[in-house]
Design a protein around this motif. Structure first.
Motif, mmCIF file in Angstrom:
data_model
loop_
_atom_site.group_PDB
_atom_site.id
_atom_site.type_symbol
_atom_site.label_atom_id
_atom_site.label_comp_id
_atom_site.label_asym_id
_atom_site.label_seq_id
_atom_site.Cartn_x
_atom_site.Cartn_y
_atom_site.Cartn_z
ATOM 1 N N ILE A 188 0.848 -1.196 0.000
ATOM 2 C CA ILE A 188 0.000 0.000 0.000
ATOM 3 C C ILE A 188 0.878 1.237 0.000
ATOM 4 O O ILE A 188 2.024 1.207 0.444
ATOM 5 C CB ILE A 188 -0.955 0.033 1.214
ATOM 6 N N LYS A 189 0.329 2.326 -0.498
ATOM 7 C CA LYS A 189 1.119 3.533 -0.666
ATOM 8 C C LYS A 189 1.271 4.298 0.637
ATOM 9 O O LYS A 189 0.398 4.247 1.500
ATOM 10 C CB LYS A 189 0.411 4.431 -1.691
ATOM 11 N N TRP A 190 2.385 5.015 0.767
ATOM 12 C CA TRP A 190 2.639 5.946 1.880
ATOM 13 C C TRP A 190 2.697 5.258 3.244
ATOM 14 O O TRP A 190 2.427 5.854 4.258
ATOM 15 C CB TRP A 190 1.585 7.058 1.959
ATOM 16 N N SER A 191 2.966 3.967 3.285
ATOM 17 C CA SER A 191 3.046 3.300 4.578
ATOM 18 C C SER A 191 3.905 2.054 4.409
ATOM 19 O O SER A 191 3.862 1.415 3.369
ATOM 20 C CB SER A 191 1.642 2.892 5.026
ATOM 21 N N PRO A 192 4.703 1.720 5.430
ATOM 22 C CA PRO A 192 5.485 0.488 5.302
ATOM 23 C C PRO A 192 4.617 -0.765 5.329
ATOM 24 O O PRO A 192 5.106 -1.853 5.047
ATOM 25 C CB PRO A 192 6.436 0.544 6.494
#
Lengths: 126, 454
Positions: free
Chosen positions: B299-303
């Protein structure tokens, strides 16, 4: 057109009677041309001055290439000294086999094929 | 091509109607039909697996048991791969390329550690042409000296120059884990002495041993079974049934150990453990464990939830990723960390800590559910994606193993519990690890520094 220049060999080879009649003449000419007395083979006389022949030379097996250079250097030396080889060292007719011209012919066939594929025409079926 | 404005209004209408008619013909059932799994058969002595989704394109591959594991001398697999689609007794390499181009097809040759794959992708109606071509490549290639010197050798040199630190580290991990066989490098580096082994004659004799009906499998994706049985039989007649010098390899054995290679530029560290082989009993646990370790955020913007992406987030610059390399009789579960030396060191320490945490404390239920979902997706998309599916199916076929059924694999994944994961992680850490460090050895840690047994 063969490797060494224009040739009637195919015309003659197709007609057995003509081939039979000309073979003695050809072997007389081969001996009389003088390159055998210098230890050369007919294919050693093919000029190196075009891309195709250079490419063919690069495809020679290492032993063939080494022997070719040896023959050419020996012949140059003899020609410089105005000498010919002793008779037992002359190239024998059965040793005088084409080793370079088959490679040149294959290269020519490759070039022809490339040219044909490059100029393909499109046939519309409808 | 005639441009649109040049057409009269009448013909424009006709064109549009033609398009509409085509759309109507397509019907909904064809679109909705799911991709089934590969069905194995034997046609004229050749092992064949095919599936047909009635699509307009086909991928046909010959998978030979001739990967780097089976090469008798170093570099022969690579040589054989580069000699694919070169001059044959019937036509020249140039003609093969140009004819394929005219038919809109694509030819590829690539290898894994176990399999050498010759693949053709083309329009459905060209099946006979490409079946003939693949059979011709197998049995009629000439392996000429001039092609070896003028083309094959140069391409191999170029590809060798491209082998990067990450690939070297992965090869080193395989080599300490399996020694010979699976331990052979996937692509020989410029430092590998292959020139004394690799020449057109050795490649030709390897081809004779490798390209036999007993040693290959044909995998088709998008071709009808009727078409395959019609065309494989006449064209594959020229492929010998078996050869006197068949390829052989001893069973893989896991050794474990450590290897450190100094290299300027980039850094890579691989921590590897015995993983799951193809069709192995523990493949479900290992697949979920790989999903849990993960690495790449989905997922984007998160580890994301995966352990390794959180580890990488704590060591800026490092990229960590887990994978299970499954082979016919062994597997290797790897954690690979790439990046600047200091970041790699930190991330590797954290990764081992995370794995130990897993072995001691188990895994929260929420993460387990996510990991299982991730593993399911990996299995299903791998089976669906054409390339992965072809190679996996072919490798299974040539080793005489069952073809993995995606549905069954998914069912096995659902049975994985937190306890099983904990036990699997514990077994990994108790056994011997294989650690390979490539790059700045002053900074990169030893296996014992990380707390691993080697």
């Amino acid at each position: 057109m063969s490797a060494a220049g224009p040739s009637l060999i195919e015309f003659v080879a197709k007609r057995p009677w003509l081939k039979k009649a000309l073979t003695p003449l050809a072997s007389w000419y081969g001996n009389a041309a003088g390159y055998r007395q210098l230890g050369l083979r007919a294919d050693d006389l093919i000029p190196e001055d075009n891309e195709r022949n250079l490419q063919a030379l690069s495809r020679l097996p290492p032993k063939e290439a080494y022997d070719r250079i040896y023959r050419i250097r020996r012949a140059t030396q003899l020609s410089l000294q105005q000498k010919i080889l002793p008779r037992n060292e002359w190239t024998k007719p059965e040793e005088d086999t084409p080793y370079l011209s088959p490679i040149i012919e294959r290269l020519a066939a490759e070039e022809k094929e490339r040219d044909q594929l490059d100029t393909l025409g499109v046939l519309k079926k409808h | 091509m005639i441009c649109r404005p040049a057409l009269s209004r009448g013909s424009q209408l006709a064109l549009r109607r033609q398009g509409a008619a085509k759309l109507a013909q397509r019907g909904f059932a064809a679109v909705a039909s799911p991709k089934s799994s590969f069905e194995p058969t034997t046609i004229a002595g050749v092992k064949v697996a095919s599936r047909d989704d009635n699509g307009p394109t086909t991928r046909l591959a010959v998978v030979a048991k001739a990967g780097t594991r089976y090469e008798p001398l170093p570099g022969l697999t690579v040589g054989l791969e580069e000699f694919a689609f070169k001059n044959t007794n019937k036509r020249s390499a140039l003609r093969i390329t140009r004819e394929t181009e005219l038919l809109g097809g694509q030819l590829q040759a690539y290898h894994t550690r176990e399999a050498l794959v010759l693949q053709a992708s083309f329009l459905r109606e060209d099946l006979p042409y490409f079946t003939e071509l693949l059979a011709e490549v197998l049995s009629e290639t000439r392996y000429t000296t001039h092609e070896y010197h003028e083309e094959v050798q140069n391409v191999i040199h170029l590809k060798q120059a491209k082998v990067d630190t990450a690939a070297v580290a992965l090869d080193a991990a395989h080599s300490v884990a399996f020694h010979s066989g699976l331990g052979a490098p996937l692509y020989p580096t410029p430092n590998t002495p292959i020139s004394s082994y690799l020449n057109e004659h050795s490649v030709a004799s390897f081809a004779e041993a490798a390209y036999t009906k007993a040693n290959i499998a044909v995998v088709a994706d998008g071709a009808s079974e009727a078409g395959l049985s019609k065309w494989i039989e006449p064209f594959f007649q020229s492929v010998p049934a078996q050869s006197e010098s068949a390829v052989s390899a001893s069973a893989s054995k896991y050794f474990g150990g450590e290897q450190r290679i100094a290299s300027p530029g980039r850094n890579s560290l691989v921590i590897a453990f015995p993983g799951a082989a193809l069709n192995a009993a523990n493949s479900a646990e290992i697949a979920v464990l790989v999903g849990l370790l993960g690495g790449e955020s989905t997922i984007k913007w998160s580890p994301g939830f995966s352990l390794l992406s959180n580890v990488a987030a704590s060591a800026p610059g490092a990229v960590a990723k887990a994978a299970n390399y499954a082979y016919s009789d062994a597997g290797l579960l790897t954690i690979q960390v790439n990046g600047p030396a200091a970041a790699v060191r930190k991330a590797a320490e954290e990764a081992v800590k995370a794995l130990k945490g897993l072995a001691e404390g188990g895994v929260p239920q929420e993460n387990l559910v996510k990991a299982i979902a991730r593993a399911k997706y990996n299995v299903l998309s791998g089976a669906e994606a054409s390339g992965v599916g072809l190679v996996q199916t072919g490798t299974n076929l040539v080793h005489g193993a069952q073809i993995v059924k995606a549905a069954e694999a998914v069912k096995a994944l659902e049975g994985v519990t937190a306890d099983k994961i904990k036990a699997a992680a514990k077994t990994l850490l108790e056994g011997k690890a294989s650690v390979a460090a490539v790059g700045d050895l002053h900074v990169l840690p030893y296996a014992t520094d990380l707390g691993l047994k080697v």
